[in-house]
Scaffold this motif. Structure first.
Motif, PDB file in Angstrom:
ATOM      1  N   ASP A  55       0.839  -1.207   0.000  1.00 53.69           N
ATOM      2  CA  ASP A  55       0.000   0.000   0.000  1.00 53.69           C
ATOM      3  C   ASP A  55       0.874   1.257   0.000  1.00 53.69           C
ATOM      4  O   ASP A  55       0.609   2.210  -0.742  1.00 53.69           O
ATOM      5  CB  ASP A  55      -0.915   0.037   1.228  1.00 53.69           C
ATOM      6  N   ALA A  59       1.104   3.996  -2.966  1.00 53.26           N
ATOM      7  CA  ALA A  59       0.734   5.379  -2.634  1.00 53.26           C
ATOM      8  C   ALA A  59       1.882   6.333  -2.959  1.00 53.26           C
ATOM      9  O   ALA A  59       1.661   7.434  -3.489  1.00 53.26           O
ATOM     10  CB  ALA A  59       0.347   5.487  -1.163  1.00 53.26           C
ATOM     11  N   ARG A  62       2.027   6.785  -6.649  1.00 52.90           N
ATOM     12  CA  ARG A  62       0.938   7.680  -7.074  1.00 52.90           C
ATOM     13  C   ARG A  62       1.334   9.138  -6.880  1.00 52.90           C
ATOM     14  O   ARG A  62       1.125   9.969  -7.777  1.00 52.90           O
ATOM     15  CB  ARG A  62      -0.338   7.395  -6.268  1.00 52.90           C
ATOM     16  N   ARG A  68      -4.154  10.291  -9.168  1.00 48.85           N
ATOM     17  CA  ARG A  68      -5.159  10.241  -8.108  1.00 48.85           C
ATOM     18  C   ARG A  68      -5.514   8.817  -7.708  1.00 48.85           C
ATOM     19  O   ARG A  68      -5.901   8.567  -6.584  1.00 48.85           O
ATOM     20  CB  ARG A  68      -6.416  10.989  -8.530  1.00 48.85           C
ATOM     21  N   THR A  69      -5.395   7.893  -8.647  1.00 49.54           N
ATOM     22  CA  THR A  69      -5.761   6.507  -8.375  1.00 49.54           C
ATOM     23  C   THR A  69      -4.601   5.593  -8.732  1.00 49.54           C
ATOM     24  O   THR A  69      -3.684   5.977  -9.474  1.00 49.54           O
ATOM     25  CB  THR A  69      -6.990   6.073  -9.196  1.00 49.54           C
ATOM     26  N   ARG A  70      -4.669   4.369  -8.232  1.00 54.29           N
ATOM     27  CA  ARG A  70      -3.633   3.392  -8.567  1.00 54.29           C
ATOM     28  C   ARG A  70      -3.673   3.045 -10.040  1.00 54.29           C
ATOM     29  O   ARG A  70      -2.634   2.828 -10.662  1.00 54.29           O
ATOM     30  CB  ARG A  70      -3.762   2.151  -7.686  1.00 54.29           C
ATOM     31  N   GLU A  71      -4.857   3.029 -10.613  1.00 55.23           N
ATOM     32  CA  GLU A  71      -4.988   2.742 -12.045  1.00 55.23           C
ATOM     33  C   GLU A  71      -4.363   3.852 -12.877  1.00 55.23           C
ATOM     34  O   GLU A  71      -3.677   3.585 -13.867  1.00 55.23           O
ATOM     35  CB  GLU A  71      -6.460   2.547 -12.421  1.00 55.23           C
ATOM     36  N   GLN A  72      -4.582   5.088 -12.457  1.00 52.46           N
ATOM     37  CA  GLN A  72      -3.991   6.220 -13.172  1.00 52.46           C
ATOM     38  C   GLN A  72      -2.467   6.175 -13.044  1.00 52.46           C
ATOM     39  O   GLN A  72      -1.751   6.454 -14.009  1.00 52.46           O
ATOM     40  CB  GLN A  72      -4.544   7.533 -12.619  1.00 52.46           C
TER      41      GLN A  72
END
Length: 86
Positions: A55, A59, A62, A68-72
């Protein structure tokens, strides 16, 4: 003079893009495994670390990537050629 022309005609010449953000090796590993579809628990198991540590690495990645997101973050890392996903 058109306003955009003034911006384009900078006396110092063209502005180089900023260098891509640097990710730690562990951040790159976590994002790469995320790109393979693994959840944090499975990434932790694969790397032999605690899930909370995964995590933290994601983070941190990121933040460094401005995502903003883990996917981004994953998409940005791929586009910047910072990670590879088999």
């Amino acid at each position: 003079m058109h306003q955009n022309a003034a911006v384009a005609a900078s006396p110092s010449g063209p502005v180089a893009p900023p260098p891509p953000p640097r990710l730690t090796p562990r951040e790159r590993q976590c994002l790469s495994l995320l790109g393979q579809g693994l959840l944090n628990k499975a990434i932790a198991h694969e790397l032999g670390i605690a899930r909370v540590t995964v995590d933290v690495h994601i983070a941190s990645a990121r933040r460094r990537l401005g995502a903003r997101t883990r996917e981004q973050a994953l998409v940005k890392a791929l586009r910047l050629d910072l990670i590879e996903v088999p």
